[in-house]
Design an enzyme around this catalytic site. Structure first.
Site, mmCIF file in Angstrom:
data_model
loop_
_atom_site.group_PDB
_atom_site.id
_atom_site.type_symbol
_atom_site.label_atom_id
_atom_site.label_comp_id
_atom_site.label_asym_id
_atom_site.label_seq_id
_atom_site.Cartn_x
_atom_site.Cartn_y
_atom_site.Cartn_z
ATOM 1 N N LYS A 180 0.804 -1.230 0.000
ATOM 2 C CA LYS A 180 0.000 0.000 0.000
ATOM 3 C C LYS A 180 0.836 1.277 0.000
ATOM 4 C CE LYS A 180 -4.191 -1.882 2.063
ATOM 5 N NZ LYS A 180 -5.236 -1.729 3.067
ATOM 6 N N ASP B 25 -9.954 2.858 2.204
ATOM 7 C CA ASP B 25 -10.071 2.060 3.437
ATOM 8 C C ASP B 25 -10.779 2.851 4.547
ATOM 9 O OD1 ASP B 25 -8.824 -0.321 2.590
ATOM 10 O OD2 ASP B 25 -6.833 0.523 2.961
#
Ligand code: ATR
Length: 284
Positions: free
Chosen positions: A67, A103
């Site tokens: 990420k 997220d």
């Protein structure tokens, strides 16, 4: 018409639920596209990201451990992804790659839609200060939380994250708290630690004692396997509202799906597919 492609880039990624519920979403809307697990070791990340520029690729999800590493490989970043320093969604537009982080926003959407909890003006205690806590903390402050405390086993990480958050959101009160936390007078308590997760090494443990939690508070665990962690079991026994990790997982995917396709995601079909796959896995 060529079949378009999507996938999730991670390592390992074979057990990801994303292909299950993203595939279901594509089928439900009749989108001619596939969504695959693209297992990518760190030394192959750059090449994988380059491959996303192809005209038949809509984009990708990015997960552990890539990420942060994916950020410098992209052409453009959404402002919230810049702040968080991590990307979980890449959109390909004519060979130009833009990174987003859905997220935290997925977490906030799960709070609102599934737990009927609007974070605006509320107080939140965050347990943990890792990558997951980071995305959630930024999104909660974006959503108008006025008091945020972060309790982490390694206090320095909680303090560093709090300092960084304060520099962006001056209007809110943000600070580190002792771990385990003593003050539980919050509207919502969120567990982002791996305590209580399958394979997390402390499956029977709860990261805090909820006896002093506020009546009517909401307890959230971002872990979705097991569906009921020891933390959520203790919260339910104490009479608190509870929210497990599956809605956050689905809603980060809902937001990603909408970025790739420009269409409203079929949320119900995504939940159904994920729940069926989890039940199937649990029966083995
Ligand atoms: P993620 O990206 O999923 O948040 P991470 O960055 O490894 O993963 O963070 C895991 C979190 O769980 C951290 O807050 C970690 O605390 P430390 O910063 O002290 O390592 C927390 N954690 C993991 N195991 C724990 C345990 N047994 N007790 C308390 N906290 C734990």
């Amino acid at each position: 018409m060529t079949t378009l492609r999507l996938g999730i880039i991670g390592h390992p990624v074979a057990h990801s639920l994303s292909p299950v519920f993203q595939g279901a979403a594509l089928r439900a809307l009749g989108v001619d596209a596939t969504y695959d697990a693209w297992d990518t070791p760190p030394n192959a990340l750059a090449e994988r990201v380059e491959s996303l520029r192809a005209s038949d690729v809509l984009g990708a999800n990015v997960t552990i451990p890539h990420k942060q590493a994916v950020v410098p490989l992209l052409d453009e970043l959404d402002p919230l992804a810049v702040r968080i320093g991590a990307v979980n969604t890449v959109v390909n537009e004519q060979g130009r790659l833009t990174g987003y982080n859905t997220d935290g926003a997925g977490f906030v959407r799960a709070l609102r839609d599934d737990a009927h909890f609007d974070p605006r003006g509320r107080s939140i205690l965050l347990l943990g200060a890792g990558g997951a806590a980071r995305g959630i903390a930024f999104a909660l402050l974006e959503a108008g939380v006025v008091r945020l405390e972060i309790a982490n086993r390694t206090a320095e990480r909680a303090d560093a994250l709090s300092t960084e958050l304060r520099s962006h959101y001056a209007a809110a009160s943000v600070q580190g708290a002792p771990y385990p936390p003593a003050d539980l007078s919050f509207d919502c308590i969120v567990n982002t630690t791996s305590v209580g997760m399958h394979g997390g090494g402390a499956e029977e443990a709860s990261p805090c004692d909820l006896r002093n939690a506020k009546t009517g508070a909401l307890a959230v665990d971002i872990v979705y396997a097991p569906a009921e962690t020891p933390f959520l079991r203790a919260a339910a026994a104490r009479g608190l509202s509870v929210l497990g990790g599956l809605p956050m997982l689905i809603f980060q995917g809902v937001l990603a799906f909408e970025l790739w396709t420009g269409r409203a995601a079929p949320v119900g079909a995504m939940f159904d597919a994920a729940r069926a796959a989890l039940a199937e896995r649990g029966s083995h």
